[in-house]
Scaffold this active site. Sequence first.
Site, PDB file in Angstrom:
ATOM      1  N   GLY A 135       0.726  -4.996   1.091  1.00  0.00           N
ATOM      2  CA  GLY A 135      -0.480  -5.104   0.266  1.00  0.00           C
ATOM      3  C   GLY A 135      -0.243  -5.868  -1.037  1.00  0.00           C
ATOM      4  O   GLY A 135      -1.181  -6.416  -1.624  1.00  0.00           O
ATOM      5  N   ALA A 154       0.862  -1.173   0.000  1.00  0.00           N
ATOM      6  CA  ALA A 154       0.000   0.000   0.000  1.00  0.00           C
ATOM      7  C   ALA A 154       0.904   1.229   0.000  1.00  0.00           C
ATOM      8  O   ALA A 154       2.074   1.153   0.389  1.00  0.00           O
ATOM      9  CB  ALA A 154      -0.885  -0.016   1.233  1.00  0.00           C
TER      10      ALA A 154
HETATM   11  N1  CO8 Z   1       4.514   3.156  -1.031  1.00  0.00           N
HETATM   12  C1  CO8 Z   1       4.848   4.283  -1.646  1.00  0.00           C
HETATM   13  N2  CO8 Z   1       5.935   4.424  -2.456  1.00  0.00           N
HETATM   14  C2  CO8 Z   1       6.694   3.325  -2.621  1.00  0.00           C
HETATM   15  C3  CO8 Z   1       6.405   2.111  -1.988  1.00  0.00           C
HETATM   16  C4  CO8 Z   1       5.234   2.042  -1.170  1.00  0.00           C
HETATM   17  N3  CO8 Z   1       4.840   0.918  -0.571  1.00  0.00           N
HETATM   18  N4  CO8 Z   1       7.345   1.201  -2.340  1.00  0.00           N
HETATM   19  C5  CO8 Z   1       8.202   1.849  -3.155  1.00  0.00           C
HETATM   20  N5  CO8 Z   1       7.808   3.122  -3.311  1.00  0.00           N
HETATM   21  C6  CO8 Z   1       8.457   4.154  -4.127  1.00  0.00           C
HETATM   22  C7  CO8 Z   1       9.690   4.717  -3.422  1.00  0.00           C
HETATM   23  O1  CO8 Z   1       9.326   5.691  -2.485  1.00  0.00           O
HETATM   24  C8  CO8 Z   1      10.467   5.278  -4.593  1.00  0.00           C
HETATM   25  O2  CO8 Z   1       9.894   6.490  -4.972  1.00  0.00           O
HETATM   26  P1  CO8 Z   1      10.853   7.746  -5.376  1.00  0.00           P
HETATM   27  O3  CO8 Z   1      11.580   7.270  -6.600  1.00  0.00           O
HETATM   28  O4  CO8 Z   1       9.867   8.850  -5.638  1.00  0.00           O
HETATM   29  O5  CO8 Z   1      11.760   7.973  -4.213  1.00  0.00           O
HETATM   30  C9  CO8 Z   1      10.175   4.277  -5.711  1.00  0.00           C
HETATM   31  O6  CO8 Z   1       8.983   3.589  -5.327  1.00  0.00           O
HETATM   32  C10 CO8 Z   1      11.264   3.259  -5.893  1.00  0.00           C
HETATM   33  O7  CO8 Z   1      11.497   2.647  -4.645  1.00  0.00           O
HETATM   34  P2  CO8 Z   1      12.952   2.532  -3.994  1.00  0.00           P
HETATM   35  O8  CO8 Z   1      13.826   3.657  -4.418  1.00  0.00           O
HETATM   36  O9  CO8 Z   1      12.762   2.340  -2.514  1.00  0.00           O
HETATM   37  O10 CO8 Z   1      13.462   1.175  -4.675  1.00  0.00           O
HETATM   38  P3  CO8 Z   1      14.523   0.151  -4.081  1.00  0.00           P
HETATM   39  O11 CO8 Z   1      14.850  -0.789  -5.186  1.00  0.00           O
HETATM   40  O12 CO8 Z   1      15.630   0.839  -3.403  1.00  0.00           O
HETATM   41  O13 CO8 Z   1      13.703  -0.654  -2.947  1.00  0.00           O
HETATM   42  C11 CO8 Z   1      11.825  -1.801  -2.032  1.00  0.00           C
HETATM   43  C12 CO8 Z   1      12.605  -1.451  -3.291  1.00  0.00           C
HETATM   44  C13 CO8 Z   1      12.659  -2.730  -1.145  1.00  0.00           C
HETATM   45  C14 CO8 Z   1      10.549  -2.541  -2.458  1.00  0.00           C
HETATM   46  C15 CO8 Z   1      11.484  -0.527  -1.258  1.00  0.00           C
HETATM   47  O14 CO8 Z   1      10.889   0.393  -2.156  1.00  0.00           O
HETATM   48  C16 CO8 Z   1      10.535  -0.731  -0.125  1.00  0.00           C
HETATM   49  O15 CO8 Z   1      10.920  -1.239   0.917  1.00  0.00           O
HETATM   50  N6  CO8 Z   1       9.229  -0.340  -0.312  1.00  0.00           N
HETATM   51  C17 CO8 Z   1       8.245  -0.426   0.703  1.00  0.00           C
HETATM   52  C18 CO8 Z   1       7.785  -1.842   0.912  1.00  0.00           C
HETATM   53  C19 CO8 Z   1       6.788  -1.928   2.026  1.00  0.00           C
HETATM   54  O16 CO8 Z   1       7.095  -1.699   3.173  1.00  0.00           O
HETATM   55  N7  CO8 Z   1       5.537  -2.301   1.693  1.00  0.00           N
HETATM   56  C20 CO8 Z   1       4.486  -2.461   2.635  1.00  0.00           C
HETATM   57  C21 CO8 Z   1       3.727  -1.200   2.773  1.00  0.00           C
HETATM   58  S1  CO8 Z   1       2.550  -1.301   4.083  1.00  0.00           S
HETATM   59  C22 CO8 Z   1       1.274  -2.167   3.386  1.00  0.00           C
HETATM   60  O17 CO8 Z   1       1.288  -2.586   2.278  1.00  0.00           O
HETATM   61  C23 CO8 Z   1       0.105  -2.355   4.281  1.00  0.00           C
HETATM   62  C24 CO8 Z   1      -1.098  -2.883   3.510  1.00  0.00           C
HETATM   63  C25 CO8 Z   1      -2.320  -2.751   4.340  1.00  0.00           C
HETATM   64  C26 CO8 Z   1      -2.753  -1.331   4.481  1.00  0.00           C
HETATM   65  C27 CO8 Z   1      -3.949  -1.199   5.320  1.00  0.00           C
HETATM   66  C28 CO8 Z   1      -4.231   0.228   5.591  1.00  0.00           C
HETATM   67  C29 CO8 Z   1      -5.094   0.467   6.751  1.00  0.00           C
END
Ligand code: CO8
Length: 261
Positions: A108, A63
């Site tokens: 998510g 998410a």
């Molecule tokens: N949300 C928003 N933006 C994201 C997300 C995300 N989940 N994942 C990646 N992005 C964005 C980054 O911010 C980045 O944007 P920008 O270029 O503008 O800085 C772009 O995507 C590329 O990402 P990275 O530079 O971080 O890429 P890397 O290769 O270095 O890393 C990863 C890749 C490991 C996947 C890393 O992006 C990461 O850890 N992302 C987050 C993963 C995460 O924690 N996901 C779980 C989110 S919580 C969730 O899903 C809960 C669901 C239930 C919600 C219920 C609500 C009540």
Amino acid sequence: MEFILYEVKGAVATITINRERALNALNSTVLDELNACLDAVDLDTVRCLILTGAGVKSFVAGADIGEMSSLTKAEGEAFGKKGNDVFRKLETFPIPVIAAINGFALGGGCEIAMSCDIRICSDNAVFGQPEVGLGITPGFGGTQRLARLVGAGMAKQMIYTARNIKADEALRIGLVNAIYTQEELIPAAEKMAAGIAKNAPIAVRNCKKAINEGLDVDMDQAIVIEEKLFGDCFETEDQKYGMAFFLDKNKEKVKEPFKNC
Ligand code: CO8
């Protein structure tokens, strides 16, 4: 639509979550568009769906953390409901849905994959429920579906530790059915979907319903659900044709496509 691509090839449709610059993270717009896309699927012609993510790096990286970061308690619940409603629609969608997981399936992303009937992935796929590291619980069904899919012990380990796992471990614990190279993934999903689509569509739908609804009740009720859906098949043209074709001893005869009626 801004973030959803929809493509139909014969009886198979592919939905691609297309927000590559944010690794296909699910914000409200993506969820609304996915919901609208599912509502628009022509169930008279489409017999199997494939769900995937745009690009070669990520299926869905969760998410949208930016959107969630300032939510109040009530807004958090509402966002969880929005995701859960769409994911439940996917899970109970009348036709089978194959998740073709082409990279990160985190939070998510793992949860939406688990709402699909079948999961296959590429060798660069990464799965995990990182939520507790962000100060939240999995909120799009992860606490429920992961435990049902891989067992409570493994689900608790993944969720409490927030540790990501690679494709081979996902295969070992039964989270995915098969691993392909990145190039082979979509062709493999299409081949599987075409194999499903050539079978009697009402029978396939009834199988999905029987498995899903049967898992929610005890065995005595579950077999009654199966009996009813089995019986319903005998009102279809496809059952009459499928059995008559088998019984016809004329080996020259070519099997016609099922008619979905
Ligand atoms: N949300 C928003 N933006 C994201 C997300 C995300 N989940 N994942 C990646 N992005 C964005 C980054 O911010 C980045 O944007 P920008 O270029 O503008 O800085 C772009 O995507 C590329 O990402 P990275 O530079 O971080 O890429 P890397 O290769 O270095 O890393 C990863 C890749 C490991 C996947 C890393 O992006 C990461 O850890 N992302 C987050 C993963 C995460 O924690 N996901 C779980 C989110 S919580 C969730 O899903 C809960 C669901 C239930 C919600 C219920 C609500 C009540």
